[in-house]
Design a protein around this motif. Sequence first.
Motif, PDB file in Angstrom:
ATOM      1  N   SER A 190       7.038   1.998   6.758  1.00 14.75           N
ATOM      2  CA  SER A 190       7.872   1.053   7.512  1.00 14.75           C
ATOM      3  C   SER A 190       9.343   1.166   7.150  1.00 14.75           C
ATOM      4  N   ASP A 191       9.687   2.024   6.144  1.00 15.77           N
ATOM      5  CA  ASP A 191      11.090   2.293   5.847  1.00 15.77           C
ATOM      6  C   ASP A 191      11.613   3.474   6.655  1.00 15.77           C
ATOM      7  N   GLY A 192      10.753   4.068   7.473  1.00 14.95           N
ATOM      8  CA  GLY A 192      11.186   5.194   8.309  1.00 14.95           C
ATOM      9  C   GLY A 192      10.903   6.569   7.741  1.00 14.95           C
ATOM     10  N   SER A 193      10.147   6.629   6.628  1.00 15.05           N
ATOM     11  CA  SER A 193       9.811   7.942   6.058  1.00 15.05           C
ATOM     12  C   SER A 193       8.791   8.665   6.921  1.00 15.05           C
ATOM     13  N   GLU A 194       8.913   9.982   6.950  1.00 18.20           N
ATOM     14  CA  GLU A 194       7.945  10.812   7.653  1.00 18.20           C
ATOM     15  C   GLU A 194       7.825  12.120   6.863  1.00 18.20           C
ATOM     16  N   ILE A 195       6.691  12.278   6.179  1.00 20.04           N
ATOM     17  CA  ILE A 195       6.516  13.416   5.273  1.00 20.04           C
ATOM     18  C   ILE A 195       5.237  14.150   5.652  1.00 20.04           C
ATOM     19  N   GLU A 196       5.363  15.458   5.819  1.00 15.40           N
ATOM     20  CA  GLU A 196       4.180  16.275   6.107  1.00 15.40           C
ATOM     21  C   GLU A 196       3.911  17.179   4.917  1.00 15.40           C
ATOM     22  N   LYS A 197       2.654  17.171   4.450  1.00 17.85           N
ATOM     23  CA  LYS A 197       2.284  18.038   3.325  1.00 17.85           C
ATOM     24  C   LYS A 197       1.132  18.946   3.748  1.00 17.85           C
ATOM     25  N   LEU A 249       2.953  -4.299  12.994  1.00 17.06           N
ATOM     26  CA  LEU A 249       2.708  -5.146  11.819  1.00 17.06           C
ATOM     27  C   LEU A 249       4.023  -5.643  11.204  1.00 17.06           C
ATOM     28  N   LYS A 250       5.054  -4.828  11.310  1.00 17.53           N
ATOM     29  CA  LYS A 250       6.368  -5.255  10.827  1.00 17.53           C
ATOM     30  C   LYS A 250       6.821  -6.510  11.575  1.00 17.53           C
ATOM     31  N   ALA A 251       6.562  -6.518  12.882  1.00 17.98           N
ATOM     32  CA  ALA A 251       6.942  -7.669  13.711  1.00 17.98           C
ATOM     33  C   ALA A 251       6.140  -8.910  13.317  1.00 17.98           C
ATOM     34  N   GLN A 252       4.987  -8.688  12.682  1.00 19.47           N
ATOM     35  CA  GLN A 252       4.174  -9.827  12.216  1.00 19.47           C
ATOM     36  C   GLN A 252       4.526 -10.211  10.767  1.00 19.47           C
ATOM     37  N   ARG A 253       5.645  -9.716  10.299  1.00 25.52           N
ATOM     38  CA  ARG A 253       6.216 -10.060   8.989  1.00 25.52           C
ATOM     39  C   ARG A 253       5.472  -9.464   7.804  1.00 25.52           C
ATOM     40  N   ALA A 254       4.829  -8.315   8.004  1.00 23.88           N
ATOM     41  CA  ALA A 254       4.335  -7.569   6.838  1.00 23.88           C
ATOM     42  C   ALA A 254       5.550  -7.044   6.074  1.00 23.88           C
ATOM     43  N   THR A 255       5.469  -7.081   4.726  1.00 23.97           N
ATOM     44  CA  THR A 255       6.626  -6.685   3.911  1.00 23.97           C
ATOM     45  C   THR A 255       6.831  -5.169   3.950  1.00 23.97           C
ATOM     46  N   TYR A 256       5.736  -4.453   3.867  1.00 24.37           N
ATOM     47  CA  TYR A 256       5.800  -2.985   3.801  1.00 24.37           C
ATOM     48  C   TYR A 256       4.477  -2.450   4.325  1.00 24.37           C
ATOM     49  N   ILE A 257       4.561  -1.340   5.045  1.00 23.72           N
ATOM     50  CA  ILE A 257       3.344  -0.699   5.574  1.00 23.72           C
ATOM     51  C   ILE A 257       3.484   0.802   5.357  1.00 23.72           C
ATOM     52  N   ASP A 258       2.421   1.445   4.893  1.00 25.02           N
ATOM     53  CA  ASP A 258       2.411   2.906   4.992  1.00 25.02           C
ATOM     54  C   ASP A 258       1.042   3.389   5.439  1.00 25.02           C
ATOM     55  N   GLY A 263       3.342 -10.367  -1.478  1.00 24.10           N
ATOM     56  CA  GLY A 263       3.043  -9.902  -2.831  1.00 24.10           C
ATOM     57  C   GLY A 263       1.649  -9.372  -3.048  1.00 24.10           C
ATOM     58  N   ALA A 264       0.888  -9.131  -1.968  1.00 26.90           N
ATOM     59  CA  ALA A 264      -0.482  -8.634  -2.144  1.00 26.90           C
ATOM     60  C   ALA A 264      -0.734  -7.431  -1.231  1.00 26.90           C
ATOM     61  N   TRP A 265      -1.520  -6.520  -1.738  1.00 24.93           N
ATOM     62  CA  TRP A 265      -1.893  -5.338  -0.959  1.00 24.93           C
ATOM     63  C   TRP A 265      -3.143  -5.609  -0.126  1.00 24.93           C
ATOM     64  N   GLY A 266      -3.172  -5.008   1.055  1.00 25.46           N
ATOM     65  CA  GLY A 266      -4.403  -4.881   1.823  1.00 25.46           C
ATOM     66  C   GLY A 266      -4.554  -3.420   2.180  1.00 25.46           C
ATOM     67  N   PHE A 295      -5.385  -1.057  11.344  1.00 30.92           N
ATOM     68  CA  PHE A 295      -4.159  -1.692  10.832  1.00 30.92           C
ATOM     69  C   PHE A 295      -4.360  -3.201  10.661  1.00 30.92           C
ATOM     70  N   ASP A 296      -5.041  -3.819  11.619  1.00 28.69           N
ATOM     71  CA  ASP A 296      -5.282  -5.269  11.524  1.00 28.69           C
ATOM     72  C   ASP A 296      -6.121  -5.608  10.291  1.00 28.69           C
ATOM     73  N   GLN A 297      -7.114  -4.783  10.035  1.00 28.72           N
ATOM     74  CA  GLN A 297      -7.981  -5.026   8.879  1.00 28.72           C
ATOM     75  C   GLN A 297      -7.185  -4.954   7.574  1.00 28.72           C
ATOM     76  N   ALA A 298      -6.312  -3.938   7.477  1.00 27.55           N
ATOM     77  CA  ALA A 298      -5.482  -3.819   6.265  1.00 27.55           C
ATOM     78  C   ALA A 298      -4.609  -5.066   6.098  1.00 27.55           C
ATOM     79  N   PHE A 299      -4.040  -5.537   7.209  1.00 23.47           N
ATOM     80  CA  PHE A 299      -3.177  -6.723   7.158  1.00 23.47           C
ATOM     81  C   PHE A 299      -3.994  -7.957   6.777  1.00 23.47           C
ATOM     82  N   GLU A 300      -5.166  -8.080   7.354  1.00 27.72           N
ATOM     83  CA  GLU A 300      -6.027  -9.219   7.054  1.00 27.72           C
ATOM     84  C   GLU A 300      -6.427  -9.224   5.568  1.00 27.72           C
ATOM     85  N   ASN A 301      -6.752  -8.049   5.057  1.00 25.14           N
ATOM     86  CA  ASN A 301      -7.092  -7.949   3.631  1.00 25.14           C
ATOM     87  C   ASN A 301      -5.917  -8.396   2.756  1.00 25.14           C
ATOM     88  N   ALA A 302      -4.697  -8.026   3.165  1.00 18.46           N
ATOM     89  CA  ALA A 302      -3.507  -8.444   2.413  1.00 18.46           C
ATOM     90  C   ALA A 302      -3.329  -9.962   2.476  1.00 18.46           C
TER      91      ALA A 302
END
Length: 484
Positions: free
Chosen positions: A157-164, A12-21, A59-62, A76-83
């Motif tokens: 998409s910033d490279g974070s990886e957190i396990e709780k 999704l980053k390659a499709q120019r999404a600003t941020y993904i988590d 500027g919009a969330w999906g 993932f596609d659905q989230a992007f489409e919603n955005a």
Amino acid sequence: MRKQLKQQIERLKAQRATYIDVRWYPYEETNQYLIWNGNLKTTAAARESGIGVRVLYQGAWGFSASSDLSNLSPIFDQAFENARVAAQRVTFPVRLAEKDSIQAQFNTPVQISPFDISLETKVAFLTDIDTKLNQTNVAQRICGLDFVRKQIIFLDSDGSEIEKNIQDVFSSMAVTGLDEEGNMHDRTFNLPRIGSSRGWESIDPILFHENADRIVKEMNQMLTAKQCPQDNRSVILLPGIMYLQTHETIGHALELDRILGYELAYAGGSFVTLEDFGSLRYGSEKLTVRADATLPNSPGSFGYDDDGIEAQNNLLIDKGILVGAITGRQMVEEANAKAKREIFSASSGANRATSFYRVPIERMTNINIDSGSDGTLEDIIKNTEKGIVLDGDRSWSIGSNREQFHFGTEMGWLVEDGQITDVVKNATYQGATVDFWNSLTAVGDQSTWQVHFVDNCGKGQPNQVMQLGHGIPVCRFDNVRIGE
Ligand SMILES: [Zn+2]
């Protein structure tokens, strides 16, 4: 699985999404047990798993979520489409406050997992407490155990990886009696934080036995007590009601999304405005309040929020002055832009979702009040001319902007000239939020400070139930209207 999720983020980053988590819940399990007048009424177990994906685009969330992880791309596609769709309609483009890329793990402190304890042992505990509560005049007795455990893997998409790995334990017991007119009087004990861990070891039978005798005794006092007077006097709030006062008239009022108007359609707004930060005298100089997600052993401590921000201990009210709010990455940027000044330098790490299929919103962490220098409960009573000591929440009513409140309590003890005189029933008190906190004239020392858990805080549409804590001392407020 983590590798596949990272690949989807990169796609999704390659499709120019600003941020993904993505939040992946390998499992979330709950166990509930309830015994009611000696009958085992509830033994419930639930388990769910899945992922929730957020995508920010122009500027919009999906958002999209699924418990079927056999094919990740459509989620993932659905989230992007919603955005993409939302981006055509967004009125205030979302900007996210800066954050660091984090690789980390958080584990709740637990010695013995309640999920490793047999059903027989749990039921034996409840039966034992129920037998203990079965005393004169007790018309109804309820005792419950509630356990949660979940694993959450957060990737962005910033490279974070957190396990709780989070576990929570909630337990309570309550008795009800009827007075001469047939009116019900409850007395409740909720397991507070004890010790430094929250596993099965915190379910201490001795503690429950001691408190069982106390709540039955106090309930019996209510049955023959006289009516609470109607007048103005000092109220001395014990932690069993002080937690709710803090929750409703400080915690909810300082959620930044609520201040910006995002909860109006559901749970109401806040009287606090953006202009108030840094100047509003919210309480007397004795009031210092913090949102402390670093407090050991509380459901309001979770290591990292669902924006991937590390838990923090932030001042909300400093010696009476409003200085902070409960915030996530999005709302701090929006608040600063709307206020045309930098009120917030960063997220306070309080964005949380109740499950994988909900979006994170601003939630209380542990909203605590610093202990004070006015001594023990006994000292405060001794220094009170005309007052009432209150404990236990019985009813609550709060203004839609948290500007006023009315609470009924389980217990009331009148204080005259520094001494407790009578027990009174149907005690209530009310006030206007800011005036009330400004009438704070005594804050108990560390001996009065307790952490109370809230397991059912509701917010959002669709509703999200959240768990948190309140560390609070005994407090006294002067010239408060009671008994109406
Ligand atoms: Zn709440």
